[in-house]
Design a protein around this motif. Structure first.
Motif, PDB file in Angstrom:
ATOM      1  N   TYR A 162      40.152  34.740  41.804  1.00 43.63           N
ATOM      2  CA  TYR A 162      40.007  34.908  40.698  1.00 43.63           C
ATOM      3  C   TYR A 162      38.243  35.108  40.795  1.00 43.63           C
ATOM      4  CZ  TYR A 162      37.878  36.534  35.478  1.00 43.63           C
ATOM      5  OH  TYR A 162      37.779  37.027  34.066  1.00 43.63           O
ATOM      6  N   LYS A 163      37.674  34.183  41.631  1.00 47.75           N
ATOM      7  CA  LYS A 163      37.109  33.802  42.648  1.00 47.75           C
ATOM      8  C   LYS A 163      36.219  34.802  42.928  1.00 47.75           C
ATOM      9  CE  LYS A 163      34.522  29.986  43.088  1.00 47.75           C
ATOM     10  NZ  LYS A 163      34.347  28.830  43.814  1.00 47.75           N
ATOM     11  N   LYS A 164      36.649  35.652  43.840  1.00 51.48           N
ATOM     12  CA  LYS A 164      36.696  36.014  44.669  1.00 51.48           C
ATOM     13  C   LYS A 164      37.019  37.779  44.256  1.00 51.48           C
ATOM     14  CE  LYS A 164      38.676  38.372  49.657  1.00 51.48           C
ATOM     15  NZ  LYS A 164      39.533  38.261  50.172  1.00 51.48           N
ATOM     16  N   SER A 169      32.954  42.185  42.143  1.00 48.52           N
ATOM     17  CA  SER A 169      32.108  42.851  41.660  1.00 48.52           C
ATOM     18  C   SER A 169      30.695  42.853  41.423  1.00 48.52           C
ATOM     19  CB  SER A 169      32.871  42.187  39.637  1.00 48.52           C
ATOM     20  OG  SER A 169      32.187  41.383  39.160  1.00 48.52           O
ATOM     21  N   ILE A 170      29.916  41.678  41.204  1.00 44.99           N
ATOM     22  CA  ILE A 170      28.673  41.299  42.211  1.00 44.99           C
ATOM     23  C   ILE A 170      28.289  42.370  43.154  1.00 44.99           C
ATOM     24  CG2 ILE A 170      26.663  39.993  42.288  1.00 44.99           C
ATOM     25  CD1 ILE A 170      28.686  37.472  40.119  1.00 44.99           C
ATOM     26  N   LEU A 171      28.569  41.925  44.068  1.00 45.31           N
ATOM     27  CA  LEU A 171      27.745  42.707  44.979  1.00 45.31           C
ATOM     28  C   LEU A 171      27.967  44.323  44.885  1.00 45.31           C
ATOM     29  CD1 LEU A 171      27.548  42.664  48.227  1.00 45.31           C
ATOM     30  CD2 LEU A 171      30.009  42.182  49.115  1.00 45.31           C
ATOM     31  N   TYR A 172      29.472  44.460  44.566  1.00 46.17           N
ATOM     32  CA  TYR A 172      29.547  46.377  44.818  1.00 46.17           C
ATOM     33  C   TYR A 172      28.996  46.977  42.957  1.00 46.17           C
ATOM     34  CZ  TYR A 172      32.226  45.808  48.520  1.00 46.17           C
ATOM     35  OH  TYR A 172      32.284  45.172  50.081  1.00 46.17           O
ATOM     36  N   GLU A 173      28.196  45.892  42.186  1.00 48.74           N
ATOM     37  CA  GLU A 173      27.579  46.311  41.259  1.00 48.74           C
ATOM     38  C   GLU A 173      28.959  47.102  39.936  1.00 48.74           C
ATOM     39  OE1 GLU A 173      24.309  48.694  41.892  1.00 48.74           O
ATOM     40  OE2 GLU A 173      23.585  46.300  42.399  1.00 48.74           O
ATOM     41  N   THR A 174      30.169  46.761  39.884  1.00 49.07           N
ATOM     42  CA  THR A 174      30.963  47.250  39.368  1.00 49.07           C
ATOM     43  C   THR A 174      31.532  46.580  37.987  1.00 49.07           C
ATOM     44  OG1 THR A 174      32.835  46.397  40.543  1.00 49.07           O
ATOM     45  CG2 THR A 174      31.676  48.780  41.302  1.00 49.07           C
ATOM     46  N   ASP A 175      32.271  46.758  37.222  1.00 48.74           N
ATOM     47  CA  ASP A 175      32.477  46.313  35.912  1.00 48.74           C
ATOM     48  C   ASP A 175      34.318  45.735  36.211  1.00 48.74           C
ATOM     49  OD1 ASP A 175      30.532  45.911  34.336  1.00 48.74           O
ATOM     50  OD2 ASP A 175      31.340  47.902  33.742  1.00 48.74           O
ATOM     51  N   LYS A 220      32.285  35.558  30.109  1.00 45.86           N
ATOM     52  CA  LYS A 220      32.234  36.757  29.876  1.00 45.86           C
ATOM     53  C   LYS A 220      30.361  36.735  31.325  1.00 45.86           C
ATOM     54  CE  LYS A 220      33.992  37.676  26.242  1.00 45.86           C
ATOM     55  NZ  LYS A 220      33.840  39.011  25.199  1.00 45.86           N
ATOM     56  N   SER A 221      30.304  35.882  32.120  1.00 51.33           N
ATOM     57  CA  SER A 221      29.190  35.383  32.844  1.00 51.33           C
ATOM     58  C   SER A 221      29.796  35.318  34.373  1.00 51.33           C
ATOM     59  CB  SER A 221      28.477  34.186  32.079  1.00 51.33           C
ATOM     60  OG  SER A 221      27.722  34.483  31.273  1.00 51.33           O
ATOM     61  N   PRO A 222      30.143  36.017  34.705  1.00 47.52           N
ATOM     62  CA  PRO A 222      30.884  36.081  36.674  1.00 47.52           C
ATOM     63  C   PRO A 222      29.655  35.192  37.142  1.00 47.52           C
ATOM     64  CG  PRO A 222      31.059  38.286  35.766  1.00 47.52           C
ATOM     65  CD  PRO A 222      29.822  37.567  34.460  1.00 47.52           C
ATOM     66  N   ARG A 223      28.671  35.221  37.413  1.00 45.13           N
ATOM     67  CA  ARG A 223      27.897  34.320  38.466  1.00 45.13           C
ATOM     68  C   ARG A 223      28.131  33.195  37.891  1.00 45.13           C
ATOM     69  NH1 ARG A 223      24.215  37.041  41.394  1.00 45.13           N
ATOM     70  NH2 ARG A 223      23.825  39.356  40.900  1.00 45.13           N
TER      71      ARG A 223
END
Length: 231
Positions: A162-164, A169-175, A220-223
């Motif tokens: 899930y972390k990966k 999602s952050i790297l590729y700017e996707t939801d 809901k805050s991935p980072r």
């Protein structure tokens, strides 16, 4: 993963044998209410989230549960299950391969009200198919209730995947399409296992390395969640 003591025998979900029977079952049961549970469900979640099986524990069992699915499974494999049609619950284990050893365990209920978690199942996209599996929340809870060393390893593997997934999602700017809800997890534990709630939350805090309140706050805050999941 060897350092964590995972046994070397068993199959991973992307093996030809596992894929073959998952496909056969999904085709046969396409009109029924059913889902994959257990270690294979854990593997599927990891495979979908991380894109590989690096964090997976091998297994020689494929576990499925459903509503009135036994007749279909009997027809598919040419076998007869325990009990009679109309029983509240019917179970069957089918050894489909001796080498490598692989067994399918089936539990069929005659009423969906008997298996609340089946209403929370998720259909994931894998191998150009939609496969119904137990939700991440119910999977973690199921593993916590059993609490064996291998179950804790499965939870760790799922959280690592899930972390990966969140990083990607952050790297590729996707939801993120699939989200792990700690608030839903808490609600299910509170309603289903109130006498075990404190112990289960404490164990999840030990596994994740963070307070459960923090996991709830930043679900809901991935980072921030990536920083909190110390697995």
């Amino acid at each position: 993963m060897k350092k964590m003591g995972i046994r070397r025998t068993g199959l991973l979900v992307h093996s030809a044998l596992a894929r073959e029977y998952i496909y056969k079952l999904s085709k046969k049961l396409s009109e029924k209410m059913w889902m994959i549970t257990g270690c294979i469900a854990n593997q599927i979640w990891i495979y979908v989230l991380a894109g590989n099986c690096v964090f997976c524990r091998p297994t020689d069992n494929l576990d499925i549960i459903g509503v009135n699915i036994m007749r279909d499974v009997e027809e598919l494999f040419g076998v007869v299950a325990e009990g009679f049609y109309g029983d509240l619950v019917r179970r069957m284990s089918i050894l489909i391969s001796h080498e490598p050893k692989f067994k399918i365990n089936v539990t069929s209920y005659n009423n969906a009200d008997l298996i609340e978690e089946i209403n929370r199942r998720k259909c994931v996209e894998i191998w150009r198919s939609r496969i119904p599996i137990i939700s991440m929340e119910d999977q973690i809870i199921a593993k916590l209730t059993i609490g064996r060393r291998e179950d804790i390893i499965d939870i760790i593997g799922l959280l690592r995947a899930y972390k990966k997934y969140l990083r990607a999602s952050i790297l590729y700017e996707t939801d993120p399409r699939y989200l792990l809800s700690f608030s839903e997890l808490q609600r299910i534990i509170h309603n289903t296992y109130p006498e075990m709630e404190e112990d289960m939350i404490n164990e999840l805090e030990r596994i994740s390395g963070s307070s459960f309140d923090s996991l709830l706050k930043y679900e809901k805050s991935p980072r921030r969640l990536i920083e909190l999941l110390n697995v």
